[in-house]
Write a protein that holds these residues in place. Structure first.
Motif, PDB file in Angstrom:
ATOM      1  N   PHE A 190      -1.593  -1.120  -1.942  1.00 39.06           N
ATOM      2  CA  PHE A 190      -2.377  -0.493  -1.989  1.00 39.06           C
ATOM      3  C   PHE A 190      -3.065   0.853  -2.629  1.00 39.06           C
ATOM      4  CE2 PHE A 190      -3.949  -4.252   1.199  1.00 39.06           C
ATOM      5  CZ  PHE A 190      -4.724  -4.733   0.295  1.00 39.06           C
ATOM      6  N   PRO A 191      -1.929   1.903  -1.432  1.00 35.41           N
ATOM      7  CA  PRO A 191      -1.972   3.616  -2.436  1.00 35.41           C
ATOM      8  C   PRO A 191      -2.568   3.586  -3.234  1.00 35.41           C
ATOM      9  CG  PRO A 191      -0.637   3.016  -0.471  1.00 35.41           C
ATOM     10  CD  PRO A 191      -0.950   1.392  -0.582  1.00 35.41           C
ATOM     11  N   ALA A 192      -1.186   2.946  -4.071  1.00 30.81           N
ATOM     12  CA  ALA A 192      -1.560   3.469  -5.924  1.00 30.81           C
ATOM     13  C   ALA A 192      -2.070   2.554  -6.217  1.00 30.81           C
ATOM     14  CB  ALA A 192      -0.308   2.816  -6.665  1.00 30.81           C
ATOM     15  N   LEU A 193      -3.002   1.312  -5.591  1.00 29.29           N
ATOM     16  CA  LEU A 193      -5.063   0.917  -6.340  1.00 29.29           C
ATOM     17  C   LEU A 193      -5.456   1.410  -5.962  1.00 29.29           C
ATOM     18  CD1 LEU A 193      -3.428  -2.904  -5.699  1.00 29.29           C
ATOM     19  CD2 LEU A 193      -3.636  -1.468  -7.950  1.00 29.29           C
ATOM     20  N   ALA A 194      -5.876   1.795  -4.941  1.00 29.77           N
ATOM     21  CA  ALA A 194      -6.231   2.729  -3.800  1.00 29.77           C
ATOM     22  C   ALA A 194      -7.108   3.651  -5.075  1.00 29.77           C
ATOM     23  CB  ALA A 194      -6.582   3.100  -2.842  1.00 29.77           C
ATOM     24  N   ALA A 195      -5.336   4.821  -5.997  1.00 34.80           N
ATOM     25  CA  ALA A 195      -5.711   6.053  -5.907  1.00 34.80           C
ATOM     26  C   ALA A 195      -6.333   5.783  -7.972  1.00 34.80           C
ATOM     27  CB  ALA A 195      -4.353   6.169  -6.226  1.00 34.80           C
ATOM     28  N   GLU A 196      -6.096   4.858  -7.812  1.00 32.64           N
ATOM     29  CA  GLU A 196      -6.703   3.935  -9.584  1.00 32.64           C
ATOM     30  C   GLU A 196      -7.147   3.833  -9.100  1.00 32.64           C
ATOM     31  OE1 GLU A 196      -6.250   0.075 -11.943  1.00 32.64           O
ATOM     32  OE2 GLU A 196      -3.616   0.696 -11.109  1.00 32.64           O
ATOM     33  N   LEU A 197      -8.521   3.126  -8.418  1.00 32.00           N
ATOM     34  CA  LEU A 197      -9.878   3.239  -8.502  1.00 32.00           C
ATOM     35  C   LEU A 197     -10.550   4.324  -8.360  1.00 32.00           C
ATOM     36  CD1 LEU A 197     -10.225   0.521  -5.695  1.00 32.00           C
ATOM     37  CD2 LEU A 197     -10.338   0.575  -8.524  1.00 32.00           C
ATOM     38  N   VAL A 198      -9.468   5.713  -7.314  1.00 29.33           N
ATOM     39  CA  VAL A 198     -10.281   6.939  -7.240  1.00 29.33           C
ATOM     40  C   VAL A 198     -10.246   7.482  -8.571  1.00 29.33           C
ATOM     41  CG1 VAL A 198      -9.501   9.157  -6.147  1.00 29.33           C
ATOM     42  CG2 VAL A 198      -9.184   7.103  -5.334  1.00 29.33           C
ATOM     43  N   ARG A 199      -9.302   7.240  -9.275  1.00 26.67           N
ATOM     44  CA  ARG A 199      -9.110   8.198 -10.820  1.00 26.67           C
ATOM     45  C   ARG A 199     -10.138   7.503 -11.824  1.00 26.67           C
ATOM     46  NH1 ARG A 199      -3.653   7.983  -9.869  1.00 26.67           N
ATOM     47  NH2 ARG A 199      -3.867   5.736 -11.119  1.00 26.67           N
ATOM     48  N   ILE A 239     -18.446  -0.112  -8.970  1.00 26.71           N
ATOM     49  CA  ILE A 239     -17.576  -0.375  -7.304  1.00 26.71           C
ATOM     50  C   ILE A 239     -16.526  -0.942  -8.240  1.00 26.71           C
ATOM     51  CG2 ILE A 239     -18.125  -1.912  -5.616  1.00 26.71           C
ATOM     52  CD1 ILE A 239     -20.419  -0.284  -6.339  1.00 26.71           C
ATOM     53  N   GLY A 240     -15.108  -0.168  -7.041  1.00 22.45           N
ATOM     54  CA  GLY A 240     -13.357  -0.290  -6.894  1.00 22.45           C
ATOM     55  C   GLY A 240     -13.676  -2.083  -5.785  1.00 22.45           C
ATOM     56  N   MET A 241     -13.139  -2.891  -6.688  1.00 19.79           N
ATOM     57  CA  MET A 241     -13.138  -3.557  -5.148  1.00 19.79           C
ATOM     58  C   MET A 241     -11.315  -3.853  -5.077  1.00 19.79           C
ATOM     59  SD  MET A 241     -16.015  -6.933  -6.654  1.00 19.79           S
ATOM     60  CE  MET A 241     -14.797  -7.143  -8.171  1.00 19.79           C
ATOM     61  N   LEU A 242     -11.305  -3.724  -3.610  1.00 17.64           N
ATOM     62  CA  LEU A 242      -9.875  -4.062  -3.350  1.00 17.64           C
ATOM     63  C   LEU A 242      -9.778  -5.363  -2.534  1.00 17.64           C
ATOM     64  CD1 LEU A 242      -7.249  -2.356  -3.698  1.00 17.64           C
ATOM     65  CD2 LEU A 242      -8.104  -0.549  -2.002  1.00 17.64           C
ATOM     66  N   THR A 243      -7.906  -5.684  -2.494  1.00 23.03           N
ATOM     67  CA  THR A 243      -7.961  -7.115  -1.724  1.00 23.03           C
ATOM     68  C   THR A 243      -6.666  -7.437  -2.038  1.00 23.03           C
ATOM     69  OG1 THR A 243      -8.988  -9.085  -1.219  1.00 23.03           O
ATOM     70  CG2 THR A 243      -8.896  -8.453  -3.683  1.00 23.03           C
ATOM     71  N   ALA A 246     -13.528  -2.894   0.243  1.00 27.73           N
ATOM     72  CA  ALA A 246     -11.296  -3.125   0.015  1.00 27.73           C
ATOM     73  C   ALA A 246     -12.162  -4.517   1.236  1.00 27.73           C
ATOM     74  CB  ALA A 246     -11.523  -1.589   1.470  1.00 27.73           C
ATOM     75  N   GLU A 247     -10.965  -5.168   1.071  1.00 32.61           N
ATOM     76  CA  GLU A 247     -11.139  -5.797   1.725  1.00 32.61           C
ATOM     77  C   GLU A 247      -9.633  -6.412   2.889  1.00 32.61           C
ATOM     78  OE1 GLU A 247     -10.866 -11.325   1.645  1.00 32.61           O
ATOM     79  OE2 GLU A 247     -10.141 -10.263  -0.112  1.00 32.61           O
ATOM     80  N   GLY A 248     -10.442  -6.304   4.445  1.00 33.84           N
ATOM     81  CA  GLY A 248      -8.788  -6.299   4.927  1.00 33.84           C
ATOM     82  C   GLY A 248      -8.638  -4.752   5.628  1.00 33.84           C
ATOM     83  N   GLU A 262     -14.877  -3.489 -10.735  1.00 27.63           N
ATOM     84  CA  GLU A 262     -13.066  -3.170 -11.088  1.00 27.63           C
ATOM     85  C   GLU A 262     -12.370  -4.027  -9.910  1.00 27.63           C
ATOM     86  OE1 GLU A 262     -12.174  -1.846 -13.702  1.00 27.63           O
ATOM     87  OE2 GLU A 262     -14.141  -0.182 -13.939  1.00 27.63           O
ATOM     88  N   TYR A 263     -12.259  -4.804 -10.306  1.00 27.72           N
ATOM     89  CA  TYR A 263     -11.072  -5.388  -9.057  1.00 27.72           C
ATOM     90  C   TYR A 263      -9.480  -5.511  -9.766  1.00 27.72           C
ATOM     91  CZ  TYR A 263      -9.245  -9.694  -7.034  1.00 27.72           C
ATOM     92  OH  TYR A 263      -8.685 -10.770  -5.651  1.00 27.72           O
ATOM     93  N   ARG A 264      -9.542  -4.939  -8.052  1.00 28.45           N
ATOM     94  CA  ARG A 264      -7.968  -5.192  -7.999  1.00 28.45           C
ATOM     95  C   ARG A 264      -6.742  -5.318  -7.099  1.00 28.45           C
ATOM     96  NH1 ARG A 264      -8.992  -2.820 -11.953  1.00 28.45           N
ATOM     97  NH2 ARG A 264      -9.235  -0.853 -13.152  1.00 28.45           N
TER      98      ARG A 264
END
Length: 324
Positions: free
Chosen positions: A77-86, A32-36, A94-96, A66-68
């Motif tokens: 955010f776009p780069a961090l989201a892409a990192e989670l996809v990789r 699980i990727g956690m994006l905040t 995704a918070e917010g 996985e916390y980002r």
């Protein structure tokens, strides 16, 4: 005596059958990727972890997190989201709205769950609350409607308030929240003094400007950036002797005078049930977006005493929790 072909096949099958424990060991552990945008993993994420534990997941064994964090910089955010996809995560929490939007543009078909988003329909994140559509669902809170109630509670708790500073920064729902607050201020005979804070969010300068306008009290817009900097904000409010009311209980726990809103930790725990359902085969499009049904009113009496305030008994009676 030679074994029959059937008997030989049965015995061979017993020897070659996979060990159940081995099959379980090699099974893919959900990731699980956690994006905040928060500056540190706050209580909501711990509540999410607890929600997963309550559902039987063991972090590091039956599930991986996985916390980002964009740390207050939405453009990351776009780069961090892409990192989670990789990393091939199975779901993104995704918070917010900015985090959700970045995940939607990057994640393809990866399911996205949001634990706390303001009005996701008007922001275009889901088609409707009942039928989200697409790959996104979660828990919302219709917070702009609460701004008037917050201002009303502030005026009743702090008699004599005539000028209230309104701390805000630009988001998709800024205008709506400000309009709600201005309408309430007019009805209550209060002068609202809006003050915008922009990245990199110099709150010390904002409070210096605020104090120069001589407000009696403070109210803040719901914001992940403000939530992530809540300790700094309530410390500045204390230094400038401004009684304030905030959207989440965590502000009051950090030393703010009062807070009124939905329970963010409860939202994150509910988000864990969405993750569980999706991992078991449900699709986000078929999982309705939930809205909170309970709102909390928290008063910090220690802060009231430090400000020289006596909170009226009628207001104390309304509180869900009083921090001594």
């Amino acid at each position: 005596m030679w074994l029959s072909t059937v008997a030989f096949s049965v015995i061979l099958g017993l020897f070659l059958a996979p060990d159940p424990s081995y099959a379980q060991a090699v099974a893919k552990t959900p990731r699980i990727g956690m994006l905040t945008n928060a500056f540190d993993p706050h209580s909501g994420f711990e509540a999410f972890r607890q929600g997963l534990r309550d559902l039987g997941y063991v972090e590091g064994q039956s599930i991986t997190l996985e916390y980002r964090s964009a740390e207050g910089q939405d453009e990351r955010f776009p780069a961090l989201a892409a990192e989670l996809v990789r990393l091939k995560v199975d779901i993104i929490l995704a918070e917010g709205a900015p985090a959700v939007r970045a995940a939607q543009h990057t994640a393809g078909t990866i399911p996205i769950v949001f634990p706390a988003v303001l009005d996701p329909v008007s922001q275009g994140l889901v088609a409707s609350l009942a039928r989200p559509g697409g790959n996104t669902t979660g828990v919302t809170f219709q917070d702009p409607e609460l701004m008037g109630k917050r201002l009303e509670l502030l005026k009743e708790a702090v008699p004599g308030v005539t000028r209230v500073a309104y701390l805000w920064h630009a988001t998709a729902l800024t205008t709506r929240a400000l309009q709600e607050t201005e309408t309430a201020a007019h009805a209550l005979g209060v002068q609202l003094q809006p003050l915008e804070v922009r990245a990199p969010y110099p709150f010390d300068q904002a409070f210096a400007t605020m104090v120069a306008a001589r407000p009696n009290a403070l109210i803040t817009q719901p914001s992940e950036v403000f939530f992530g900097r809540r300790t700094q904000i309530v410390d500045l409010a204390a230094q400038t002797q401004l009684p304030g009311i905030f959207p989440e209980r965590e502000f009051a726990e950090a030393g703010g005078l009062m807070a009124y809103g939905s329970n963010i930790a409860a939202n994150f725990r509910r988000a864990a049930t969405y993750v569980d359902k999706i991992l078991k085969g449900a699709t986000p499009a078929d999982l309705p977006v939930e809205q909170p049904t309970k709102f909390e009113f928290v008063i910090n009496l220690k802060t009231a005493k430090a400000l020289g305030l006596t909170i009226p008994p009628t207001i104390l009676f309304l509180a869900d929790e009083v921090i001594q």
